[in-house]
Design a protein around this motif. Structure first.
Motif, mmCIF file in Angstrom:
data_model
loop_
_atom_site.group_PDB
_atom_site.id
_atom_site.type_symbol
_atom_site.label_atom_id
_atom_site.label_comp_id
_atom_site.label_asym_id
_atom_site.label_seq_id
_atom_site.Cartn_x
_atom_site.Cartn_y
_atom_site.Cartn_z
ATOM 1 N N GLY A 78 0.776 -1.230 0.000
ATOM 2 C CA GLY A 78 0.000 0.000 0.000
ATOM 3 C C GLY A 78 0.805 1.277 0.000
ATOM 4 N N ILE A 79 2.129 1.180 0.024
ATOM 5 C CA ILE A 79 2.960 2.384 0.130
ATOM 6 C C ILE A 79 2.829 3.265 -1.109
ATOM 7 C CG2 ILE A 79 5.111 1.385 -0.820
ATOM 8 C CD1 ILE A 79 6.622 2.928 1.374
ATOM 9 N N PHE A 80 2.703 2.641 -2.295
ATOM 10 C CA PHE A 80 2.595 3.436 -3.518
ATOM 11 C C PHE A 80 1.206 4.053 -3.662
ATOM 12 C CE2 PHE A 80 5.870 0.167 -4.807
ATOM 13 C CZ PHE A 80 6.940 1.012 -4.564
ATOM 14 N N ALA A 81 0.195 3.320 -3.246
ATOM 15 C CA ALA A 81 -1.157 3.879 -3.264
ATOM 16 C C ALA A 81 -1.242 5.095 -2.353
ATOM 17 C CB ALA A 81 -2.170 2.824 -2.840
ATOM 18 N N ALA A 82 -0.573 5.019 -1.204
ATOM 19 C CA ALA A 82 -0.569 6.148 -0.268
ATOM 20 C C ALA A 82 0.115 7.363 -0.885
ATOM 21 C CB ALA A 82 0.112 5.747 1.034
ATOM 22 N N LEU A 83 1.180 7.128 -1.645
ATOM 23 C CA LEU A 83 1.864 8.228 -2.327
ATOM 24 C C LEU A 83 0.937 8.867 -3.359
ATOM 25 C CD1 LEU A 83 4.467 9.836 -3.069
ATOM 26 C CD2 LEU A 83 4.935 8.021 -4.733
ATOM 27 N N VAL A 84 0.308 8.043 -4.175
ATOM 28 C CA VAL A 84 -0.585 8.551 -5.214
ATOM 29 C C VAL A 84 -1.728 9.361 -4.600
ATOM 30 C CG1 VAL A 84 -2.235 7.861 -6.999
ATOM 31 C CG2 VAL A 84 0.013 6.744 -6.872
ATOM 32 N N GLN A 85 -2.189 8.930 -3.422
ATOM 33 C CA GLN A 85 -3.294 9.613 -2.744
ATOM 34 C C GLN A 85 -2.851 10.850 -1.971
ATOM 35 O OE1 GLN A 85 -4.964 6.443 -0.389
ATOM 36 N NE2 GLN A 85 -5.580 5.267 -2.210
ATOM 37 N N GLY A 86 -1.548 11.138 -1.983
ATOM 38 C CA GLY A 86 -1.046 12.353 -1.363
ATOM 39 C C GLY A 86 -0.718 12.250 0.112
ATOM 40 N N GLU A 87 -0.655 11.032 0.643
ATOM 41 C CA GLU A 87 -0.299 10.885 2.055
ATOM 42 C C GLU A 87 1.166 11.198 2.298
ATOM 43 O OE1 GLU A 87 -1.614 7.272 3.887
ATOM 44 O OE2 GLU A 87 -3.446 7.194 2.668
ATOM 45 N N PHE A 88 1.992 11.046 1.269
ATOM 46 C CA PHE A 88 3.415 11.377 1.342
ATOM 47 C C PHE A 88 3.769 12.273 0.171
ATOM 48 C CE2 PHE A 88 3.119 6.766 2.553
ATOM 49 C CZ PHE A 88 3.132 6.981 3.918
ATOM 50 N N ASP A 89 4.849 13.037 0.349
ATOM 51 C CA ASP A 89 5.392 13.809 -0.768
ATOM 52 C C ASP A 89 6.302 12.938 -1.626
ATOM 53 O OD1 ASP A 89 4.430 16.562 0.008
ATOM 54 O OD2 ASP A 89 5.551 16.017 1.818
ATOM 55 N N PHE A 215 8.133 9.745 -6.673
ATOM 56 C CA PHE A 215 7.301 10.934 -6.563
ATOM 57 C C PHE A 215 5.932 10.681 -7.195
ATOM 58 C CE2 PHE A 215 11.724 12.059 -6.970
ATOM 59 C CZ PHE A 215 11.938 13.051 -6.024
ATOM 60 N N GLN A 216 4.973 11.499 -6.834
ATOM 61 C CA GLN A 216 3.699 11.492 -7.537
ATOM 62 C C GLN A 216 3.930 11.846 -9.006
ATOM 63 O OE1 GLN A 216 1.552 14.448 -5.314
ATOM 64 N NE2 GLN A 216 0.872 13.016 -3.749
ATOM 65 N N LYS A 217 3.096 11.298 -9.870
ATOM 66 C CA LYS A 217 3.227 11.574 -11.298
ATOM 67 C C LYS A 217 3.134 13.074 -11.550
ATOM 68 C CE LYS A 217 3.694 9.348 -15.236
ATOM 69 N NZ LYS A 217 4.870 8.459 -15.454
ATOM 70 N N GLY A 218 4.116 13.588 -12.285
ATOM 71 C CA GLY A 218 4.123 15.009 -12.609
ATOM 72 C C GLY A 218 4.686 15.912 -11.537
ATOM 73 N N SER A 219 5.291 15.351 -10.502
ATOM 74 C CA SER A 219 5.829 16.176 -9.414
ATOM 75 C C SER A 219 6.891 17.143 -9.937
ATOM 76 C CB SER A 219 6.452 15.290 -8.336
ATOM 77 O OG SER A 219 7.141 16.087 -7.382
ATOM 78 N N PRO A 220 6.811 18.410 -9.513
ATOM 79 C CA PRO A 220 7.819 19.391 -9.937
ATOM 80 C C PRO A 220 9.146 19.247 -9.198
ATOM 81 C CG PRO A 220 6.272 20.420 -8.432
ATOM 82 C CD PRO A 220 5.749 19.027 -8.682
ATOM 83 N N MET A 221 9.213 18.332 -8.228
ATOM 84 C CA MET A 221 10.428 18.213 -7.416
ATOM 85 C C MET A 221 11.481 17.293 -8.015
ATOM 86 S SD MET A 221 9.080 18.105 -3.472
ATOM 87 C CE MET A 221 8.076 16.627 -3.678
ATOM 88 N N VAL A 222 11.133 16.536 -9.061
ATOM 89 C CA VAL A 222 12.054 15.526 -9.591
ATOM 90 C C VAL A 222 13.369 16.158 -10.035
ATOM 91 C CG1 VAL A 222 12.406 13.755 -11.334
ATOM 92 C CG2 VAL A 222 10.166 14.003 -10.255
#
Length: 250
Positions: A78-89, A215-222
């Protein structure tokens, strides 16, 4: 030697002259991590702090690009689902970069490339890879990992045992419930040291995986993180951390 565990470095050592330095403005970033995977990330039993190679790499990058990392323990499932849902940066947890994962997430440039290994009980250290591939032995791995995918490729799904954590897979090996655990060579080395005389990374140099920050898809931090990676490679920080965790310099 370190090359038994780390296949290659994969980013250059030259800074881009005159480039604008990335600056995240002191932002505090929540970093999702399954902190059960030494030496990449684990919880220090004495202090309760999350420590490890990934933590030190992340802190070093943040020092370059002006951010602060706050690691948060979360289960791998579930770690990637949590990232996609914005629980982590960000997720940093010894994550292999794969084409399938890149469909839904973005990755930094690889910060490490590791080869996979098989942990055995010391009394079985003479066991060959062929002995696993002929269908007579079982392999354990953590579910949802590239280690699990390789295990199924080597011994078939029927002879693969999946566990929620690598700690559970290691316990199964110690209890002789399985014949081996397939794991990144860097972490196999850590378990080999922790259980010296009991477990050994006897089969090494299997498939190699590049590890990346997620990172979330499209993150400006990459781009900023890639710049930070380049900088810590160029100034020797990366080499110093490799030496800290594996005892040799690259």
């Amino acid at each position: 030697m370190l090359r038994e565990f780390i296949a290659a470095t994969v980013f250059g050592t030259m800074m881009i002259a005159g480039a604008q330095a990335a600056d995240l403005g002191g932002q505090v970033l929540k970093i999702g991590s399954d902190t059960t995977y030494p030496p990449m990330e684990t919880v220090d039993e004495k202090t309760g702090e999350i420590v490890g190679f990934d933590v030190d790499i992340m802190d070093a990058i943040c020092a370059k690009i002006n951010c602060k990392a706050e690691f948060v323990t979360t289960a791998w499932d579930g770690i990637f689902a949590a990232l996609v849902q914005g629980e982590f940066d960000v997720v940093m947890s010894g994550v292999s970069i794969t084409d399938e994962r890149k469909k839904t997430m973005d990755f930094s440039d690889p910060y490490l490339v590791v080869s996979q290994a098989i942990l055995l009980r010391v009394e079985d250290e003479g066991t060959s890879l062929d002995a696993f591939q002929n269908g007579s032995k079982t392999l354990a791995a953590q579910t949802g990992t590239t280690n699990a995918q390789l295990a199924e490729k080597l011994v078939t799904r029927d002879n693969t045992r999946l566990y929620d954590t690598f700690a559970a897979a290691i316990l199964a090996l110690q209890n002789a419930d399985v014949d081996g655990v397939i794991i990144d060579g860097t972490s196999a080395h850590a378990y080999e040291q922790e259980f010296a005389g009991e477990l050994t990374a006897a089969i090494k140099g299997l498939e190699s995986d590049p590890l990346g920050i997620v990172f979330q898809k499209g993150s400006p931090m990459v781009d900023a993180f890639n710049e930070g990676l380049e900088q810590i490679k160029a100034d020797g920080t990366w080499d110093a951390l490799v030496a800290k965790y594996w005892g040799v310099e690259n």
